[in-house]
Design a protein around this motif. Structure first.
Motif, PDB file in Angstrom:
ATOM      1  N   PRO A  95       0.844  -1.199   0.000  1.00  0.00           N
ATOM      2  CA  PRO A  95       0.000   0.000   0.000  1.00  0.00           C
ATOM      3  C   PRO A  95       0.882   1.253   0.000  1.00  0.00           C
ATOM      4  O   PRO A  95       1.845   1.342   0.754  1.00  0.00           O
ATOM      5  CB  PRO A  95      -0.790  -0.116   1.307  1.00  0.00           C
ATOM      6  N   GLY A  96       0.564   2.194  -0.881  1.00  0.00           N
ATOM      7  CA  GLY A  96       1.343   3.421  -0.983  1.00  0.00           C
ATOM      8  C   GLY A  96       2.465   3.368  -1.994  1.00  0.00           C
ATOM      9  O   GLY A  96       3.163   4.362  -2.194  1.00  0.00           O
ATOM     10  N   HIS A  97       2.652   2.242  -2.660  1.00  0.00           N
ATOM     11  CA  HIS A  97       3.684   2.100  -3.703  1.00  0.00           C
ATOM     12  C   HIS A  97       3.293   2.998  -4.872  1.00  0.00           C
ATOM     13  O   HIS A  97       2.303   2.755  -5.547  1.00  0.00           O
ATOM     14  CB  HIS A  97       3.765   0.638  -4.118  1.00  0.00           C
ATOM     15  N   ILE A  98       4.067   4.055  -5.099  1.00  0.00           N
ATOM     16  CA  ILE A  98       3.759   5.009  -6.168  1.00  0.00           C
ATOM     17  C   ILE A  98       4.960   5.099  -7.115  1.00  0.00           C
ATOM     18  O   ILE A  98       6.031   4.550  -6.840  1.00  0.00           O
ATOM     19  CB  ILE A  98       3.385   6.395  -5.600  1.00  0.00           C
TER      20      ILE A  98
ATOM     21  N   LYS B 127       8.552  12.132   1.373  1.00  0.00           N
ATOM     22  CA  LYS B 127       8.235  12.618   2.720  1.00  0.00           C
ATOM     23  C   LYS B 127       6.751  12.457   3.017  1.00  0.00           C
ATOM     24  O   LYS B 127       6.365  12.042   4.106  1.00  0.00           O
ATOM     25  CB  LYS B 127       8.647  14.090   2.858  1.00  0.00           C
ATOM     26  N   VAL B 128       5.914  12.773   2.040  1.00  0.00           N
ATOM     27  CA  VAL B 128       4.469  12.670   2.218  1.00  0.00           C
ATOM     28  C   VAL B 128       4.033  11.205   2.285  1.00  0.00           C
ATOM     29  O   VAL B 128       3.229  10.826   3.139  1.00  0.00           O
ATOM     30  CB  VAL B 128       3.739  13.419   1.077  1.00  0.00           C
ATOM     31  N   ILE B 129       4.569  10.373   1.404  1.00  0.00           N
ATOM     32  CA  ILE B 129       4.194   8.951   1.374  1.00  0.00           C
ATOM     33  C   ILE B 129       4.569   8.265   2.682  1.00  0.00           C
ATOM     34  O   ILE B 129       3.778   7.500   3.246  1.00  0.00           O
ATOM     35  CB  ILE B 129       4.852   8.237   0.169  1.00  0.00           C
ATOM     36  N   GLU B 130       5.755   8.544   3.184  1.00  0.00           N
ATOM     37  CA  GLU B 130       6.193   7.918   4.440  1.00  0.00           C
ATOM     38  C   GLU B 130       5.238   8.275   5.579  1.00  0.00           C
ATOM     39  O   GLU B 130       4.818   7.407   6.344  1.00  0.00           O
ATOM     40  CB  GLU B 130       7.619   8.344   4.786  1.00  0.00           C
ATOM     41  N   GLN B 131       4.864   9.541   5.659  1.00  0.00           N
ATOM     42  CA  GLN B 131       3.955   9.972   6.722  1.00  0.00           C
ATOM     43  C   GLN B 131       2.543   9.430   6.505  1.00  0.00           C
ATOM     44  O   GLN B 131       1.921   8.903   7.421  1.00  0.00           O
ATOM     45  CB  GLN B 131       3.933  11.495   6.798  1.00  0.00           C
ATOM     46  N   GLU B 132       2.037   9.531   5.289  1.00  0.00           N
ATOM     47  CA  GLU B 132       0.659   9.128   4.998  1.00  0.00           C
ATOM     48  C   GLU B 132       0.419   7.639   5.236  1.00  0.00           C
ATOM     49  O   GLU B 132      -0.658   7.234   5.658  1.00  0.00           O
ATOM     50  CB  GLU B 132       0.303   9.495   3.553  1.00  0.00           C
ATOM     51  N   TYR B 133       1.423   6.814   4.974  1.00  0.00           N
ATOM     52  CA  TYR B 133       1.270   5.364   5.123  1.00  0.00           C
ATOM     53  C   TYR B 133       1.904   4.842   6.418  1.00  0.00           C
ATOM     54  O   TYR B 133       2.114   3.644   6.560  1.00  0.00           O
ATOM     55  CB  TYR B 133       1.796   4.643   3.882  1.00  0.00           C
TER      56      TYR B 133
ATOM     57  N   VAL C 177      10.792   6.074 -11.001  1.00  0.00           N
ATOM     58  CA  VAL C 177      11.276   5.749  -9.668  1.00  0.00           C
ATOM     59  C   VAL C 177      10.119   5.150  -8.878  1.00  0.00           C
ATOM     60  O   VAL C 177       9.030   5.712  -8.841  1.00  0.00           O
ATOM     61  CB  VAL C 177      11.799   7.015  -8.953  1.00  0.00           C
ATOM     62  N   HIS C 178      10.379   4.000  -8.264  1.00  0.00           N
ATOM     63  CA  HIS C 178       9.401   3.373  -7.372  1.00  0.00           C
ATOM     64  C   HIS C 178       9.647   3.904  -5.967  1.00  0.00           C
ATOM     65  O   HIS C 178      10.786   3.907  -5.492  1.00  0.00           O
ATOM     66  CB  HIS C 178       9.597   1.855  -7.334  1.00  0.00           C
ATOM     67  N   VAL C 179       8.607   4.311  -5.292  1.00  0.00           N
ATOM     68  CA  VAL C 179       8.684   4.703  -3.883  1.00  0.00           C
ATOM     69  C   VAL C 179       7.740   3.776  -3.131  1.00  0.00           C
ATOM     70  O   VAL C 179       6.537   3.735  -3.415  1.00  0.00           O
ATOM     71  CB  VAL C 179       8.278   6.174  -3.670  1.00  0.00           C
ATOM     72  N   LEU C 180       8.309   3.010  -2.204  1.00  0.00           N
ATOM     73  CA  LEU C 180       7.529   2.033  -1.437  1.00  0.00           C
ATOM     74  C   LEU C 180       7.684   2.309   0.054  1.00  0.00           C
ATOM     75  O   LEU C 180       8.795   2.243   0.590  1.00  0.00           O
ATOM     76  CB  LEU C 180       8.013   0.613  -1.735  1.00  0.00           C
ATOM     77  N   PRO C 181       6.569   2.612   0.738  1.00  0.00           N
ATOM     78  CA  PRO C 181       6.640   2.803   2.189  1.00  0.00           C
ATOM     79  C   PRO C 181       6.901   1.465   2.880  1.00  0.00           C
ATOM     80  O   PRO C 181       6.293   0.459   2.538  1.00  0.00           O
ATOM     81  CB  PRO C 181       5.274   3.373   2.551  1.00  0.00           C
TER      82      PRO C 181
END
Length: 160
Positions: free
Chosen positions: A35-38, A69-75, A99-103
């Motif tokens: 969840p949150g992988h963008i 920063k937002v993804i880490e906090q949101e998830y 770029v994959h960003v995965l919390p």
């Protein structure tokens, strides 16, 4: 956001985009590993990392940092995996730098590096041959993008 964005040979609907800078855009993943992988990608379709201009490179990584920063906090994550697969032998399945960003959270995988196996598998065709079988609906993706869009300054979310 505009009607559609090019992502290699694919189109990403504006409703699935939650962030846009001068040269990059952030969008939700149709088949997230977690969840949150963008994904964050340059606006210009560029197949390989080496082909980005200096301005695109700087904007891509600055955008990734802002979004992260937002993804880490949101998830409610404690860490992030940030990955860029550059070329087909590195696992790149779409011919457009992204770029994959995965919390990440404690023990989200039994072995920490399993995340890379999951990334490698996440765009592969299913056993029944239907690569779209595990994709999220456009409605679900639009809802997530809408929720994320609210977390960014207007400068990154205004329609273009």
């Amino acid at each position: 956001m505009s009607a559609c964005y090019s992502f290699g040979k694919h189109l990403v609907k504006g409703s699935q985009v939650f962030f846009r800078s001068g040269l990059s855009f952030g969008f939700v993943n149709r088949k997230p590993v977690l969840p949150g992988h963008i994904l964050v990608s340059p606006l210009r379709v560029v197949e390989r990392f080496r082909d980005l201009t200096n301005d695109e490179l700087a904007d891509l990584f600055q955008s990734t940092q802002i979004i992260s920063k937002v993804i880490e906090q949101e998830y409610n994550a404690t860490s992030l995996s940030i990955a860029l697969q550059d070329g087909p032998d590195a696992g790149q399945t779409v011919e457009h730098v992204h770029v994959h960003v995965l919390p990440r959270k404690p023990e989200d995988f039994k072995a920490n590096d399993e995340i890379y196996d999951k990334l490698d598998e996440h765009n592969q065709v299913n056993f029944d041959g239907d690569e779209k079988a595990n994709w999220r609906t456009e409605t679900d993706m639009s809802k997530e993008a809408g929720r994320l869009r609210e977390l960014f300054d207007d400068v990154y979310t205004k329609p273009v």
